[in-house]
Design an enzyme around this catalytic site. Structure first.
Site, mmCIF file in Angstrom:
data_model
loop_
_atom_site.group_PDB
_atom_site.id
_atom_site.type_symbol
_atom_site.label_atom_id
_atom_site.label_comp_id
_atom_site.label_asym_id
_atom_site.label_seq_id
_atom_site.Cartn_x
_atom_site.Cartn_y
_atom_site.Cartn_z
ATOM 1 N N ASP A 502 0.834 -1.206 0.000
ATOM 2 C CA ASP A 502 0.000 0.000 0.000
ATOM 3 C C ASP A 502 0.868 1.255 0.000
ATOM 4 O OD1 ASP A 502 -2.299 1.512 0.154
ATOM 5 O OD2 ASP A 502 -3.063 0.576 1.981
ATOM 6 N N ASP A 564 -10.800 2.030 -3.376
ATOM 7 C CA ASP A 564 -11.399 1.754 -2.067
ATOM 8 C C ASP A 564 -12.915 1.811 -2.133
ATOM 9 O OD1 ASP A 564 -9.142 1.241 -0.651
ATOM 10 O OD2 ASP A 564 -9.003 3.195 0.328
HETATM 11 C C1 DGJ Z 1 -5.833 1.964 2.030
HETATM 12 C C2 DGJ Z 1 -6.209 0.784 1.184
HETATM 13 O O1 DGJ Z 1 -6.709 1.221 -0.047
HETATM 14 C C3 DGJ Z 1 -7.207 -0.082 1.940
HETATM 15 O O2 DGJ Z 1 -7.594 -1.152 1.135
HETATM 16 C C4 DGJ Z 1 -6.595 -0.541 3.214
HETATM 17 O O3 DGJ Z 1 -5.541 -1.429 2.951
HETATM 18 C C5 DGJ Z 1 -6.116 0.637 4.038
HETATM 19 N N1 DGJ Z 1 -5.269 1.502 3.282
HETATM 20 C C6 DGJ Z 1 -5.391 0.180 5.274
HETATM 21 O O4 DGJ Z 1 -4.855 1.202 5.965
#
Ligand code: DGJ
Length: 747
Positions: A502, A564
């Site tokens: 991430d 997301d």
């Molecule tokens: C942002 C990501 O897009 C989410 O899927 C998740 O992993 C969060 N970060 C976790 O902090």
């Protein structure tokens, strides 16, 4: 009073070949007036020549196949522009009277910014040379041929080599360049547009992908007008605001008809796309690094390499363009061993439990996942940190050791327990995956206390936090070593089979503009190292959703989290937009709980599942213990069907049949190589009495073959010609958010 006579430029005509010399798909043609070059396959041609008077490169044509070099404009252009303004240039430099945006801008030791690159020669390389330190498309001599054009600025002692690679099977040309400082003083590369051409005066529309967090890759289509139009990322990463992709198409071009040319920058950092229509109507197309984040100092004897732009041309509309990108990127960009493999259906812990878990609740979640038929369990954020336990977003980033309060025995024993869980209806054990965000640090961490200077910062300027975190300066070798070593420690401590990498913020307060490009080179070094050492791990990219969904990272990682936003409806738009350059096989998409966490919308499980099944990597992002019994009963069936169709989603040709921003009944299909089987996804957004849906016209099938069409409950046979030309009317229920998944098999 009579107007003063304007400066007049004779634009020279490019002569036709006297003799030709061919190597693969690159033709060098010796002509009376100067050399002319053509990169051609049966579908496409890219042509330019050398102006014999100025030794400047003149662009002639990029598009559908043309048998011979195209004569340049053959008349006289009157005007007050400098001499180079009235030429369609291939590598426009600055300071000699071309008043449009340049591709290359160099500042010399005395502060001047004049460059004068002239043609000195060429050579042809077999296959495609790699670009030092940067991701790029690759291929053998059978796949690709490369023409290298040599230019020299004798005043400044700077050389430029332009690389043109043609992939004939994919209707694609890749371009990049290298600049070498042969002088005795530093020079500064201020601007580097990897792709630059001047198109003739044509009616054109610009198509690009813009967005934001949870709203990635919205399609933006507008006429190319006079002046400059463009977009960029200045965020330090490719970003969710604009994707490093654009297409130019005729206004009449549709999904399946008409000319469309796509441009895609193989890079994950700040970039700039600049389209400039000049008084002549000519359209300059530039794509490359963002000049706000460059100012790259090049000492004597050193070479600067630009990232590459891949361009594909299609006469079969935007759909044809996308399919060329998809197959090129799967076959000649991605280097992961998973690219053509079906992906394990997974359960990711994030939306289900966020930071609120411990070892036993995670094991329970993994058991529930396996009980539904998932074959991979992913422990997302929140598993690490000792002195600053990661129980919320303000703590722990940088401290990559398991939180002892959550995992008292460490990661190894926990992962072993998970990997002992048997998957429903099989003897297989569930696999284990882990979330990391190694480029970041929370000020509340041991790492920050120890190395406060490792993060991007500038003197006494405030270190502005985003999501309570700072960005490590991955341009520094010690930071690269640190990330590699903590990742190796994690991977040595437990048999992790999947990593979600991430990255949750952009860059600011950088010590210098070039810090952003240095960061990217450092990041590619880190990822190259880790993916080379661990090819058996399934790596997934992520950046607050799809903020780094770009070809640069798809070189190393076969898939990326698309957004997301897991709302079925919004997600359809995001996935369709993302598919303009990127294959659905590279998208990660999950079914989440309702009401949806981001939009509050309630949609049926079957609808959410059909949307997620259109992506290579399907998953659940929920806590099964909160589901209704009918959902628990339905999910194993949904996952089994998703697994059946996953191979064709991974390997098939993708057709967008109806678009979610234009139709109440969006649809898309995947067709296997050879058109023996296909799978079609169709959606109804709102229940509607009138008008009736248009017949669903299939694409990509063999018109003469008979196909068995089934949605799992009914089965009928039709010929390919009927399915493609008459189309199918689906019997939509009177209800919002409905979906069909049809399988289509040659009889
Ligand atoms: C942002 C990501 O897009 C989410 O899927 C998740 O992993 C969060 N970060 C976790 O902090």
């Amino acid at each position: 009073m009579k107007a003063q006579k304007a400066f007049t430029t004779n634009v020279l005509r490019c002569s036709f070949p006297l003799l030709g010399l061919c190597h693969g798909n690159v033709n060098w043609i010796a002509v009376g007036d100067g050399p002319s070059f053509s990169l051609s396959s049966s579908n496409i041609s890219y042509q330019f020549h050398v102006d014999p008077m100025t030794l400047d490169l003149i662009h002639d044509h990029w598009g559908a196949y043309a048998a011979e070099p195209v004569p340049d404009f053959n008349g006289v252009i009157s005007g007050w522009g400098g001499p180079y303004t009235y030429r369609r240039r291939e590598f426009p430099d600055l300071g000699r009277g071309d008043f449009r945006v340049p591709a290359i801008h160099i500042q010399h030791v005395d502060g001047d910014t004049v460059s004068a690159f002239s043609y000195t020669g060429y050579n042809i390389a077999p296959g495609k040379p790699s670009i030092p330190g940067l991701p790029a498309t690759y291929g053998s001599e059978d796949d690709v041929s490369t023409l290298i054009i040599h230019l020299y600025d004798t005043v400044s002692d700077v050389s430029a080599d332009l690389y043109y690679s043609i992939f004939p099977r994919y209707n694609a040309v890749a371009r990049s360049f290298r600049v070498t400082n042969n002088g005795s003083h530093n020079i500064t590369v201020m601007r580097a547009s990897s792709w630059s051409i001047d198109m003739p005066n044509e009616e054109l529309e610009l198509i690009d992908l813009y967005g934001d967090w949870a709203a990635e890759n919205r399609v933006n289509r507008r006429p190319v007008v006079y002046g400059e139009q463009g977009f960029r990322s200045s965020a330090g990463y490719s970003s969710q605001f604009h994707n490093p992709f654009l297409a130019l198409a005729h206004p009449s071009t549709t999904e399946s008809h008409g000319p469309a040319t796509g441009y895609s920058l193989v890079y994950s950092g700040s970039f700039s796309a600049d389209i400039e229509r000049w008084s002549t109507g000519w359209v300059r197309v530039l794509l490359g690094l963002n000049p706000l984040h460059l100012s790259w100092i090049l000492p004597p004897g050193e070479t600067f390499s630009s990232p590459e732009v891949v361009s594909v041309h299609s006469e079969q509309g935007l759909g044809g363009m996308s399919r060329s990108f998809h197959s090129l990127y799967r076959n000649h960009l991605s280097r992961s061993e998973y690219t053509f493999k079906p992906r394990p259906p997974l359960l990711n812990s994030w939306e289900g439990v966020h930071f609120d878990f411990d070892q036993s609740s995670m094991i329970k979640l993994a058991q529930d996942a396996a009980g539904l038929g998932c074959t991979l369990f992913v422990n997302d954020d929140g598993w690490f940190g000792t002195n600053y336990p990661r129980d919320n977003a303000t703590l722990g980033l940088g401290d990559w050791t398991p939180n002892p309060a959550k995992f008292p025995d460490g990661l190894g024993p926990f992962v072993n327990q998970v990997q002992n869980i048997v998957v429903r209806n099989s003897s297989a054990r569930i696999q284990f995956g882990l979330w990391v965000e190694p480029e970041m640090v929370n000020p509340q961490s041991d790492l920050y206390k120890e190395h406060p200077d490792w993060c991007l910062h500038m003197g006494r300027h405030n270190r502005t936090l985003q999501r309570d975190q700072l960005v490590l300066n991955v341009g520094l070798p010690e930071v690269q070593d640190y990330i590699i070593s903590v990742m190796e420690e994690i991977l040595n401590s437990a048999p992790v089979q999947y990593i979600k990498w991430d990255n949750n913020r952009g860059m600011h307060e950088m010590p210098s503009p070039s810090g952003s490009h240095a960061y990217m080179l450092g990041l590619y070094n880190v990822i190259d190292n880790l993916t080379t050492a661990h090819p058996d791990i399934l790596w997934e990219g992520c950046a607050s959703g799809g903020a780094r969904f770009d070809p640069g990272l798809l070189h190393y990682w076969p898939q990326s989290w698309t957004s997301d936003n897991t709302d079925g409806l919004e997600r359809l738009q995001i996935q369709f937009g993302t598919s303009y350059p990127y294959p659905p096989s590279s998208m990660g998409c999950h079914v989440s709980a309702i009401p949806n966490h981001q939009t509050g919308r309630i949609t049926p499980l079957a609808f959410r599942a059909a949307v997620a099944s259109m992506c290579g990597s399907f998953g659940l992002e929920l806590d099964p213990s909160t589901l209704q019994q009918e959902e628990i009963d339905a999910l194993p069936v949904i996952i089994a069907r998703q697994q059946q169709i996953n191979p064709i989603v991974i390997n098939g040709d993708f057709y967008r049949l109806a678009l979610p921003d234009k139709s109440n009944w969006p649809a898309a299909m995947f067709v296997s190589p050879g058109a023996d089987s296909a799978v079609l996804f169709a959606f109804q957004i709102r229940s509607s009495l009138k008008p009736l849906p248009a017949p669903l016209k299939f694409q990509g099938l063999d018109p003469n073959a008979k196909y068995r069409v089934s949605d799992g409950t009914w089965e009928r046979s039709w010929s390919g010609s009927t399915l493609m030309n008459t189309g199918l009317g689906l019997d939509w229920p009177h209800s919002d958010y409905q979906s069909f998944i049809l399988t289509i098999d040659r009889e």
